[in-house]
Design a protein around this motif. Sequence first.
Motif, mmCIF file in Angstrom:
data_model
loop_
_atom_site.group_PDB
_atom_site.id
_atom_site.type_symbol
_atom_site.label_atom_id
_atom_site.label_comp_id
_atom_site.label_asym_id
_atom_site.label_seq_id
_atom_site.Cartn_x
_atom_site.Cartn_y
_atom_site.Cartn_z
ATOM 1 N N PHE A 17 43.689 32.258 34.001
ATOM 2 C CA PHE A 17 43.974 31.916 35.579
ATOM 3 C C PHE A 17 44.977 32.986 36.062
ATOM 4 C CE2 PHE A 17 43.224 27.982 33.298
ATOM 5 C CZ PHE A 17 42.463 27.124 34.359
ATOM 6 N N ASN A 18 44.422 33.560 37.188
ATOM 7 C CA ASN A 18 45.153 34.588 37.801
ATOM 8 C C ASN A 18 45.513 34.415 39.202
ATOM 9 O OD1 ASN A 18 46.352 37.030 37.967
ATOM 10 N ND2 ASN A 18 44.556 38.438 37.515
ATOM 11 N N ILE A 19 46.896 34.422 39.628
ATOM 12 C CA ILE A 19 47.304 34.336 40.883
ATOM 13 C C ILE A 19 47.242 35.693 41.545
ATOM 14 C CG2 ILE A 19 49.042 33.517 42.671
ATOM 15 C CD1 ILE A 19 49.438 31.311 40.588
ATOM 16 N N THR A 20 46.502 36.203 42.602
ATOM 17 C CA THR A 20 46.404 37.706 42.839
ATOM 18 C C THR A 20 46.385 37.658 44.485
ATOM 19 O OG1 THR A 20 45.680 39.639 42.665
ATOM 20 C CG2 THR A 20 44.217 37.907 42.526
ATOM 21 N N HIS A 21 46.838 38.785 45.137
ATOM 22 C CA HIS A 21 46.676 39.088 46.096
ATOM 23 C C HIS A 21 45.584 40.260 46.478
ATOM 24 C CE1 HIS A 21 50.113 36.895 47.415
ATOM 25 N NE2 HIS A 21 49.791 36.766 48.613
ATOM 26 N N GLN A 22 45.402 40.685 45.307
ATOM 27 C CA GLN A 22 44.265 42.056 44.973
ATOM 28 C C GLN A 22 42.621 41.330 44.929
ATOM 29 O OE1 GLN A 22 45.365 44.841 45.163
ATOM 30 N NE2 GLN A 22 47.586 45.090 44.227
ATOM 31 N N ALA A 23 42.057 41.757 46.059
ATOM 32 C CA ALA A 23 40.718 41.410 46.104
ATOM 33 C C ALA A 23 39.752 41.908 44.707
ATOM 34 C CB ALA A 23 40.001 41.725 47.377
ATOM 35 N N ALA A 24 40.102 43.243 44.476
ATOM 36 C CA ALA A 24 39.408 43.496 43.227
ATOM 37 C C ALA A 24 39.774 42.822 42.092
ATOM 38 C CB ALA A 24 39.763 44.937 43.021
ATOM 39 N N VAL A 25 40.811 41.956 41.770
ATOM 40 C CA VAL A 25 41.068 41.174 40.619
ATOM 41 C C VAL A 25 40.558 39.972 40.934
ATOM 42 C CG1 VAL A 25 42.867 40.112 39.295
ATOM 43 C CG2 VAL A 25 43.414 42.309 40.327
ATOM 44 N N ALA A 26 40.645 39.435 42.253
ATOM 45 C CA ALA A 26 39.834 38.232 42.387
ATOM 46 C C ALA A 26 38.256 38.237 42.093
ATOM 47 C CB ALA A 26 40.071 37.648 43.800
ATOM 48 N N ASP A 27 37.643 39.461 42.180
ATOM 49 C CA ASP A 27 36.080 39.661 42.237
ATOM 50 C C ASP A 27 35.685 39.496 40.794
ATOM 51 O OD1 ASP A 27 36.006 40.128 44.877
ATOM 52 O OD2 ASP A 27 35.921 42.452 44.745
ATOM 53 N N ILE A 28 36.547 39.553 39.582
ATOM 54 C CA ILE A 28 36.084 39.530 38.098
ATOM 55 C C ILE A 28 36.063 38.203 37.990
ATOM 56 C CG2 ILE A 28 37.156 41.873 37.917
ATOM 57 C CD1 ILE A 28 39.279 40.314 36.296
ATOM 58 N N ALA A 29 36.413 37.271 38.737
ATOM 59 C CA ALA A 29 36.824 35.855 38.365
ATOM 60 C C ALA A 29 35.367 35.031 38.254
ATOM 61 C CB ALA A 29 37.738 35.223 39.154
ATOM 62 N N ASP A 30 35.032 34.187 37.484
ATOM 63 C CA ASP A 30 34.065 33.386 37.413
ATOM 64 C C ASP A 30 33.944 32.242 38.591
ATOM 65 O OD1 ASP A 30 32.882 34.552 34.925
ATOM 66 O OD2 ASP A 30 34.196 33.308 33.773
ATOM 67 N N VAL A 31 35.168 32.030 38.879
ATOM 68 C CA VAL A 31 35.515 30.932 40.057
ATOM 69 C C VAL A 31 36.663 31.656 40.573
ATOM 70 C CG1 VAL A 31 35.882 28.745 40.492
ATOM 71 C CG2 VAL A 31 34.397 29.152 38.672
ATOM 72 N N ALA A 32 36.716 31.564 42.024
ATOM 73 C CA ALA A 32 37.828 32.066 42.819
ATOM 74 C C ALA A 32 38.015 31.225 43.863
ATOM 75 C CB ALA A 32 37.653 33.419 43.020
ATOM 76 N N TYR A 33 39.185 30.715 44.191
ATOM 77 C CA TYR A 33 39.645 30.364 45.111
ATOM 78 C C TYR A 33 40.620 31.209 46.140
ATOM 79 C CZ TYR A 33 37.664 25.989 43.130
ATOM 80 O OH TYR A 33 36.759 25.143 42.842
ATOM 81 N N GLU A 34 40.528 30.869 47.596
ATOM 82 C CA GLU A 34 41.467 31.540 48.498
ATOM 83 C C GLU A 34 42.230 30.519 49.112
ATOM 84 O OE1 GLU A 34 41.544 34.646 52.157
ATOM 85 O OE2 GLU A 34 39.712 33.956 51.679
ATOM 86 N N GLN B 163 37.878 42.360 30.131
ATOM 87 C CA GLN B 163 37.777 42.632 28.791
ATOM 88 C C GLN B 163 38.573 41.581 28.028
ATOM 89 O OE1 GLN B 163 35.181 44.844 27.460
ATOM 90 N NE2 GLN B 163 34.683 44.192 29.396
ATOM 91 N N TYR B 164 39.779 41.663 28.460
ATOM 92 C CA TYR B 164 40.770 40.665 27.635
ATOM 93 C C TYR B 164 40.095 39.176 27.425
ATOM 94 C CZ TYR B 164 44.627 37.775 26.415
ATOM 95 O OH TYR B 164 45.481 36.803 25.801
ATOM 96 N N ALA B 165 39.864 38.460 28.716
ATOM 97 C CA ALA B 165 39.392 37.195 28.553
ATOM 98 C C ALA B 165 37.894 37.300 27.892
ATOM 99 C CB ALA B 165 38.995 36.751 30.045
ATOM 100 N N GLU B 166 37.086 38.315 27.883
ATOM 101 C CA GLU B 166 35.816 38.108 27.129
ATOM 102 C C GLU B 166 36.007 38.142 25.782
ATOM 103 O OE1 GLU B 166 33.047 40.876 28.572
ATOM 104 O OE2 GLU B 166 32.602 40.042 30.621
ATOM 105 N N LYS B 167 36.711 39.314 25.296
ATOM 106 C CA LYS B 167 37.019 39.482 23.756
ATOM 107 C C LYS B 167 37.787 38.656 23.070
ATOM 108 C CE LYS B 167 36.645 44.356 24.124
ATOM 109 N NZ LYS B 167 37.524 45.883 24.055
ATOM 110 N N THR B 168 38.743 37.728 23.839
ATOM 111 C CA THR B 168 39.561 36.577 23.204
ATOM 112 C C THR B 168 38.807 35.290 23.433
ATOM 113 O OG1 THR B 168 40.876 36.461 25.250
ATOM 114 C CG2 THR B 168 41.610 38.162 23.551
ATOM 115 N N GLY B 169 38.082 35.132 24.195
ATOM 116 C CA GLY B 169 37.358 33.842 24.838
ATOM 117 C C GLY B 169 38.385 32.939 25.431
ATOM 118 N N ARG B 170 39.664 33.514 25.790
ATOM 119 C CA ARG B 170 40.364 32.640 26.488
ATOM 120 C C ARG B 170 40.155 32.413 27.966
ATOM 121 N NH1 ARG B 170 45.346 31.886 24.235
ATOM 122 N NH2 ARG B 170 46.055 32.958 22.372
ATOM 123 N N GLN B 171 40.569 31.378 28.397
ATOM 124 C CA GLN B 171 40.340 30.957 29.744
ATOM 125 C C GLN B 171 41.519 31.651 30.605
ATOM 126 O OE1 GLN B 171 40.460 26.865 30.922
ATOM 127 N NE2 GLN B 171 39.050 27.209 32.768
#
Length: 213
Positions: free
Chosen positions: A183-200, A173-181
């Motif tokens: 980048f998130n480094i995470t070990h949480q699959a749920a957080v990775a799932d929201i990405a438009d593009v995800a790399y493992e 929601q933060y990304a959508e409302k602000t229009g910001r790009q």
Amino acid sequence: MNLQQVESILTTMQADYTRQFGARELLLDQLRETENELNQAKDDITNWEAEKLLLSEASEYARRQTVAHIEQVTTAGLQTVFTEEEHVGFKVKITDYAQGTPAAYWLITDKSGEHDIEHPPEEDGGGAADVVSLALRSAMLEMFRAEGQVFFDESGKHVDVKHIKNFAYFIEQYAEKTGRQVFNITHQAAVADIADVAYEIRKHDGISEAVRL
């Protein structure tokens, strides 16, 4: 004493009078000039005090606006993540001291319409400190209209697993409302799932490889 002596004394007295009269006029001019400078100084002091008061009031207003904005955004973040906590919120407590104006941050609950300060967020379990940290930084970025991308490194790593999807939704929601790009480094699959593009990042035989998911 003859007439010539009298005339000489009168001449001397007249010259002394003229000299002292001139000195008096000079002193009066200096007095008037000093009085004008004093009056100007009084006016300047009055103006400075008025300006100081105005700046102080403006500063206090800006501070109240900033605190209200931070409390609102952070409370929204907490309520988005911890949906079962009906009255969870965030409070900024500012104390003025001679050496500075420190701010303390607190989680709050609402009881009978009154805010009850419970404990600082860093003492809270379940990842509340992570949520507060992310929300605070997000609020400051938008308040100061900072430009550019946002990088989150292991945000939400302490958030309880039952709240992690809500935490991911908050970032989305933060990304959508602000229009910001973002980048998130995470070990949480749920957080990775929201990405438009995800790399493992996968490692094989000592070589790391980024694989698009």
